[in-house]
Design a protein around this motif. Structure first.
Motif, PDB file in Angstrom:
ATOM      1  N   VAL A   1       0.933  -1.363   0.151  1.00  6.87           N
ATOM      2  CA  VAL A   1      -0.357  -0.468  -0.164  1.00  6.87           C
ATOM      3  C   VAL A   1       1.057   1.012   0.462  1.00  6.87           C
ATOM      4  O   VAL A   1       1.338   1.237   0.811  1.00  6.87           O
ATOM      5  CB  VAL A   1      -0.655  -0.097   1.061  1.00  6.87           C
ATOM      6  N   GLN A   2       0.220   2.083  -0.666  1.00  7.56           N
ATOM      7  CA  GLN A   2       1.722   3.391  -1.117  1.00  7.56           C
ATOM      8  C   GLN A   2       0.619   4.674  -0.549  1.00  7.56           C
ATOM      9  O   GLN A   2      -0.244   4.483  -0.712  1.00  7.56           O
ATOM     10  CB  GLN A   2       2.016   3.413  -2.100  1.00  7.56           C
ATOM     11  N   PRO A   3       1.132   5.047  -0.006  1.00  3.56           N
ATOM     12  CA  PRO A   3       0.259   6.584   0.326  1.00  3.56           C
ATOM     13  C   PRO A   3       0.560   7.588  -0.629  1.00  3.56           C
ATOM     14  O   PRO A   3       0.750   7.378  -1.402  1.00  3.56           O
ATOM     15  CB  PRO A   3       2.001   6.764   1.579  1.00  3.56           C
ATOM     16  N   VAL A   4      -0.762   8.390   0.046  1.00  2.00           N
ATOM     17  CA  VAL A   4      -1.281   8.720  -0.706  1.00  2.00           C
ATOM     18  C   VAL A   4      -1.080  10.357  -0.766  1.00  2.00           C
ATOM     19  O   VAL A   4      -0.925  10.389   0.827  1.00  2.00           O
ATOM     20  CB  VAL A   4      -2.875   8.854  -0.834  1.00  2.00           C
ATOM     21  N   SER A   5      -0.197  10.792  -1.600  1.00  6.58           N
ATOM     22  CA  SER A   5      -0.063  12.503  -1.202  1.00  6.58           C
ATOM     23  C   SER A   5      -1.610  13.255  -1.662  1.00  6.58           C
ATOM     24  O   SER A   5      -2.557  12.534  -1.587  1.00  6.58           O
ATOM     25  CB  SER A   5       0.319  12.529  -2.662  1.00  6.58           C
ATOM     26  N   ASP A   6      -1.195  14.340  -0.593  1.00  9.84           N
ATOM     27  CA  ASP A   6      -1.330  15.760  -0.404  1.00  9.84           C
ATOM     28  C   ASP A   6      -2.661  15.701  -1.373  1.00  9.84           C
ATOM     29  O   ASP A   6      -3.613  16.524  -2.099  1.00  9.84           O
ATOM     30  CB  ASP A   6      -1.437  17.103  -0.040  1.00  9.84           C
ATOM     31  N   GLU A   7      -1.798  16.392  -3.404  1.00  8.04           N
ATOM     32  CA  GLU A   7      -2.274  16.295  -4.271  1.00  8.04           C
ATOM     33  C   GLU A   7      -3.453  15.413  -4.521  1.00  8.04           C
ATOM     34  O   GLU A   7      -4.073  15.575  -5.580  1.00  8.04           O
ATOM     35  CB  GLU A   7      -0.731  16.998  -5.349  1.00  8.04           C
ATOM     36  N   GLN A   8      -2.891  13.985  -4.395  1.00  9.15           N
ATOM     37  CA  GLN A   8      -4.558  12.974  -5.214  1.00  9.15           C
ATOM     38  C   GLN A   8      -5.172  13.354  -4.203  1.00  9.15           C
ATOM     39  O   GLN A   8      -6.764  12.355  -4.789  1.00  9.15           O
ATOM     40  CB  GLN A   8      -3.116  11.769  -4.525  1.00  9.15           C
ATOM     41  N   THR A   9      -5.312  13.766  -2.793  1.00  9.70           N
ATOM     42  CA  THR A   9      -6.071  13.639  -2.379  1.00  9.70           C
ATOM     43  C   THR A   9      -6.744  14.917  -2.595  1.00  9.70           C
ATOM     44  O   THR A   9      -8.004  15.135  -3.037  1.00  9.70           O
ATOM     45  CB  THR A   9      -5.651  13.831  -0.896  1.00  9.70           C
ATOM     46  N   SER A  10      -6.405  16.204  -2.696  1.00  8.07           N
ATOM     47  CA  SER A  10      -7.409  17.016  -3.234  1.00  8.07           C
ATOM     48  C   SER A  10      -7.822  17.386  -4.449  1.00  8.07           C
ATOM     49  O   SER A  10      -9.155  16.792  -5.110  1.00  8.07           O
ATOM     50  CB  SER A  10      -6.310  18.343  -3.633  1.00  8.07           C
ATOM     51  N   GLN A  11      -6.961  16.372  -5.539  1.00 12.87           N
ATOM     52  CA  GLN A  11      -7.641  15.578  -6.585  1.00 12.87           C
ATOM     53  C   GLN A  11      -9.099  15.068  -6.741  1.00 12.87           C
ATOM     54  O   GLN A  11     -10.103  14.534  -7.261  1.00 12.87           O
ATOM     55  CB  GLN A  11      -6.706  14.903  -8.021  1.00 12.87           C
ATOM     56  N   LEU A  12      -8.628  13.570  -5.252  1.00  8.52           N
ATOM     57  CA  LEU A  12     -10.016  12.921  -5.802  1.00  8.52           C
ATOM     58  C   LEU A  12     -11.188  13.583  -4.529  1.00  8.52           C
ATOM     59  O   LEU A  12     -12.059  12.886  -5.102  1.00  8.52           O
ATOM     60  CB  LEU A  12      -9.480  11.909  -4.889  1.00  8.52           C
ATOM     61  N   ALA A  13     -11.247  14.730  -3.791  1.00  9.40           N
ATOM     62  CA  ALA A  13     -11.907  15.586  -3.651  1.00  9.40           C
ATOM     63  C   ALA A  13     -12.584  16.349  -4.487  1.00  9.40           C
ATOM     64  O   ALA A  13     -14.204  16.564  -4.452  1.00  9.40           O
ATOM     65  CB  ALA A  13     -11.076  16.384  -2.444  1.00  9.40           C
ATOM     66  N   GLN A  14     -11.927  17.326  -5.545  1.00  8.13           N
ATOM     67  CA  GLN A  14     -12.530  17.705  -6.403  1.00  8.13           C
ATOM     68  C   GLN A  14     -13.279  16.525  -6.988  1.00  8.13           C
ATOM     69  O   GLN A  14     -14.165  17.437  -7.563  1.00  8.13           O
ATOM     70  CB  GLN A  14     -11.638  17.918  -7.181  1.00  8.13           C
ATOM     71  N   THR A  15     -12.705  15.424  -7.545  1.00 10.53           N
ATOM     72  CA  THR A  15     -13.419  14.181  -8.574  1.00 10.53           C
ATOM     73  C   THR A  15     -14.731  14.082  -7.719  1.00 10.53           C
ATOM     74  O   THR A  15     -15.789  13.817  -8.340  1.00 10.53           O
ATOM     75  CB  THR A  15     -12.448  13.442  -8.902  1.00 10.53           C
ATOM     76  N   LEU A  16     -15.311  13.743  -6.400  1.00  9.20           N
ATOM     77  CA  LEU A  16     -16.124  13.508  -5.929  1.00  9.20           C
ATOM     78  C   LEU A  16     -17.208  14.431  -5.764  1.00  9.20           C
ATOM     79  O   LEU A  16     -18.207  14.325  -5.920  1.00  9.20           O
ATOM     80  CB  LEU A  16     -15.422  13.428  -4.459  1.00  9.20           C
ATOM     81  N   SER A  17     -16.217  15.759  -5.370  1.00  5.33           N
ATOM     82  CA  SER A  17     -17.581  16.576  -5.592  1.00  5.33           C
ATOM     83  C   SER A  17     -18.421  17.542  -6.885  1.00  5.33           C
ATOM     84  O   SER A  17     -18.978  17.352  -6.837  1.00  5.33           O
ATOM     85  CB  SER A  17     -16.469  18.322  -4.817  1.00  5.33           C
ATOM     86  N   VAL A  18     -17.436  16.896  -8.124  1.00  2.00           N
ATOM     87  CA  VAL A  18     -17.591  17.481  -9.848  1.00  2.00           C
ATOM     88  C   VAL A  18     -19.193  16.145  -9.421  1.00  2.00           C
ATOM     89  O   VAL A  18     -19.721  16.729 -10.366  1.00  2.00           O
ATOM     90  CB  VAL A  18     -17.074  17.156 -11.063  1.00  2.00           C
ATOM     91  N   GLN A  19     -18.370  14.935  -8.783  1.00  2.00           N
ATOM     92  CA  GLN A  19     -19.280  13.684  -9.397  1.00  2.00           C
ATOM     93  C   GLN A  19     -21.193  14.188  -8.738  1.00  2.00           C
ATOM     94  O   GLN A  19     -21.968  14.192  -9.097  1.00  2.00           O
ATOM     95  CB  GLN A  19     -18.863  12.990  -9.326  1.00  2.00           C
ATOM     96  N   GLN A  20     -20.551  14.675  -7.360  1.00  2.00           N
ATOM     97  CA  GLN A  20     -22.443  15.287  -6.774  1.00  2.00           C
ATOM     98  C   GLN A  20     -23.087  15.815  -7.401  1.00  2.00           C
ATOM     99  O   GLN A  20     -23.898  15.503  -7.196  1.00  2.00           O
ATOM    100  CB  GLN A  20     -21.212  15.320  -5.243  1.00  2.00           C
ATOM    101  N   GLU A  21     -22.224  17.043  -7.960  1.00  2.00           N
ATOM    102  CA  GLU A  21     -23.067  18.103  -8.648  1.00  2.00           C
ATOM    103  C   GLU A  21     -23.886  17.320  -9.401  1.00  2.00           C
ATOM    104  O   GLU A  21     -24.855  17.355 -10.026  1.00  2.00           O
ATOM    105  CB  GLU A  21     -22.127  18.789  -9.046  1.00  2.00           C
ATOM    106  N   GLN A  22     -22.984  16.098 -10.572  1.00  2.00           N
ATOM    107  CA  GLN A  22     -23.400  16.027 -11.506  1.00  2.00           C
ATOM    108  C   GLN A  22     -25.041  14.875 -11.097  1.00  2.00           C
ATOM    109  O   GLN A  22     -25.800  14.989 -11.847  1.00  2.00           O
ATOM    110  CB  GLN A  22     -22.630  14.722 -13.045  1.00  2.00           C
TER     111      GLN A  22
END
Length: 111
Positions: free
Chosen positions: A10-31
């Motif tokens: 298991v590789q650690p998740v970087s802050d950049e990946q976390t923010s990208q995942l959060a943005q993707t999640l918010s876009v999906q929720q809006e859709q």
């Protein structure tokens, strides 16, 4: 007491990946919200159409009417048909006058 060792696969998740995942999640929720609103509008339109089509169905199973009421209804229908008959007669007269004029002109021209 045992201490858990980190899993090397298991590789650690970087802050950049976390923010990208959060943005993707918010876009999906809006859709999803947009799709839900569109679905509700479509369902509402379908229900309105169903109500309109249900209102158009008319079935008369039986009419119970006394003889006097039936006579009164027929008299009203006869009185209501008089203006329509007058209009039809006027139109009939106009057509006959036009045809009579055409035929009279044709007869005069032939002699």
């Amino acid at each position: 007491m045992t201490i858990e060792q980190p899993n090397p696969s298991v590789q650690p998740v970087s802050d950049e990946q976390t923010s990208q995942l959060a943005q993707t999640l918010s876009v999906q929720q809006e859709q999803l919200k947009t799709l839900q609103l569109q679905t509700e509008r479509v369902v509402g339109a379908i229900q309105v159409l169903q109500q309109r089509s249900d209102n158009r169905n008319v079935a008369i199973n039986a009419i119970t009417m006394s003889f006097g009421d039936m006579v009164l209804l027929l008299v009203k229908i006869a009185l209501a048909s008089i203006p329509a008959a007058i209009i039809v007669l006027i139109l009939y007269g106009i057509v006959l006058a036009l045809l009579g004029g055409i035929f009279a002109a044709m007869l005069r021209a032939s002699f």
